[in-house]
Design an enzyme around this catalytic site. Structure first.
Site, short mmCIF file in Angstrom:
data_model
loop_
_atom_site.label_atom_id
_atom_site.label_comp_id
_atom_site.label_asym_id
_atom_site.label_seq_id
_atom_site.Cartn_x
_atom_site.Cartn_y
_atom_site.Cartn_z
N ILE A 101 0.81 -1.13 0.15
CA ILE A 101 -0.17 -0.32 -0.27
C ILE A 101 1.13 1.25 -0.27
O ILE A 101 2.02 1.02 0.63
CB ILE A 101 -0.68 -0.16 0.85
CG1 ILE A 101 -2.22 0.82 1.17
CG2 ILE A 101 -0.44 0.00 3.01
CD1 ILE A 101 -2.93 1.59 1.58
N SER A 102 0.99 2.10 -0.91
CA SER A 102 1.65 3.23 -0.74
C SER A 102 1.77 4.14 0.17
O SER A 102 0.93 3.75 0.80
CB SER A 102 1.17 3.91 -2.21
OG SER A 102 0.62 3.60 -3.53
N GLN A 103 2.18 4.74 0.32
CA GLN A 103 2.86 5.97 1.26
C GLN A 103 1.63 7.35 1.28
O GLN A 103 1.76 7.38 0.12
CB GLN A 103 4.41 6.12 1.48
CG GLN A 103 4.59 7.25 2.19
CD GLN A 103 5.65 7.93 1.54
OE1 GLN A 103 6.27 8.54 0.82
NE2 GLN A 103 6.47 8.52 3.02
#
Ligand code: SAH
Length: 211
Positions: free
Chosen positions: A60-62
Site C-alpha cells: 500500500i503506497s506511502q
C-alpha cells in the site's frame, strides 16, 4: 476519540507540512480509514507515513505519495473520469472515489483486485469501477480519461496510457527501475508535455500476463 482517529489526525498534520494542503484531499484522507486496508497485525502502523506490505510482494503506497498524486490531479482541475493503474489494497482508489465523481482502477493480481473491491463496498464507495487486467493496456473501453495515475513504476511510459488521455488530460506516474522519478504528462492534441517532479519509490509495473 479512538486510537486510529487520533493517529489519523497526526498523519494529516504531517502531510500538510510535506505540502499536501488541498482541503478535499485532506478531507478524503481523514475520512478513509487506512487501517481497514491493511492486515490487522500491521494496523498499528496504518497512520505512519510509510508504505506497508499487502501480500503478494506488493505494498500500500506511502500516504504522502497518495495525497501528492491526488492533489496534482485537483490542481489540474480534474473532476471526473480518473483511471488508476495498480489497485493494490484499494486505498488510493478509495481516496480518488471521495475526491472525484467517477473512478476506474485496474489490477493484475486477481486476489488483490477482489479484496479491494470488497473493501470499497464495505465503505459504501460506489463510484469506483474495478477490473482485473493488465494496466499497460489501460482500460480502452472506458477511455478517454481526464486523468490517469499509475501506482507502480514502468521503465518507460506505456503508450496506451498516453493514447487514452483526453485532450488536456493529465497522466501522473513513476518511471524508472532502481532510480525512479514521478513524472507529469499533459496532453495537448498530439503533443505530450512531460515534467519530472520528484524522486519516487514504487513496486514495478509488471509487463505481461495477469495472475
Ligand atoms: N494503489 C495501491 C498501491 C499498490 S502497489 C494502493 O493504494 O494500495 C502497485 C500495484 O500495482 C500492485 O498491486 C501490483 O500488483 C499492481 N500492478 C503491477 N503491475 C501491474 C500491471 N501491469 N497492471 C495492473 N496492475 C499492476
Amino acid at each position: 476519540m479512538n486510537q486510529f482517529a487520533r493517529s489519523g489526525g497526526a498523519l494529516v498534520s504531517q502531510l500538510k507540512t510535506l505540502g499536501v494542503t488541498n482541503d478535499s484531499v485532506l478531507n478524503a484522507m481523514s475520512e478513509v480509514p487506512r487501517h481497514f486496508f491493511i492486515e490487522s497485525v500491521l494496523a498499528h502502523k496504518a497512520y505512519e507515513n510509510t508504505a506497508l506490505p499487502i501480500g503478494q510482494g506488493q505494498t500500500i503506497s506511502q500516504p504522502y505519495i497518495v495525497g501528492k498524486m491526488t492533489q496534482l490531479l485537483v490542481e489540474h482541475n480534474v473532476e471526473t473520469n480518473v483511471l488508476e493503474i495498480g489497485t493494490g489494497s484499494g486505498y488510493q482508489a478509495a481516496i480518488l472515489g471521495k475526491v472525484f465523481d467517477k473512478v476506474f482502477s485496474v489490477e493484475r493480481i486477481r486476489n488483490l483486485q477482489l479484496n479491494a473491491k470488497r473493501k470499497l463496498q464495505q465503505l459504501d464507495i460506489y463510484n469506483v469501477q474495478m477490473k482485473h487486467g493488465d494496466g499497460w493496456q489501460g482500460w480502452e473501453s472506458k477511455a478517454p480519461f481526464d486523468a490517469i495515475i499509475v501506482t507502480a513504476a514502468p521503465n518507460e511510459v506505456p503508450p496506451a496510457l498516453k493514447q487514452q488521455l483526453k485532450d488536456g488530460g493529465i497522466l501522473i506516474l513513476p518511471v524508472g527501475e532502481r532510480v525512479q522519478h514521478l513524472v507529469k504528462i499533459v496532453r495537448n492534441g498530439d503533443t505530450f508535455v512531460e515534467t519530472i517532479l520528484e524522486p519516487a519509490k514504487f513496486v514495478p509495473l509488471v509487463a505481461g500476463a495477469t495472475i
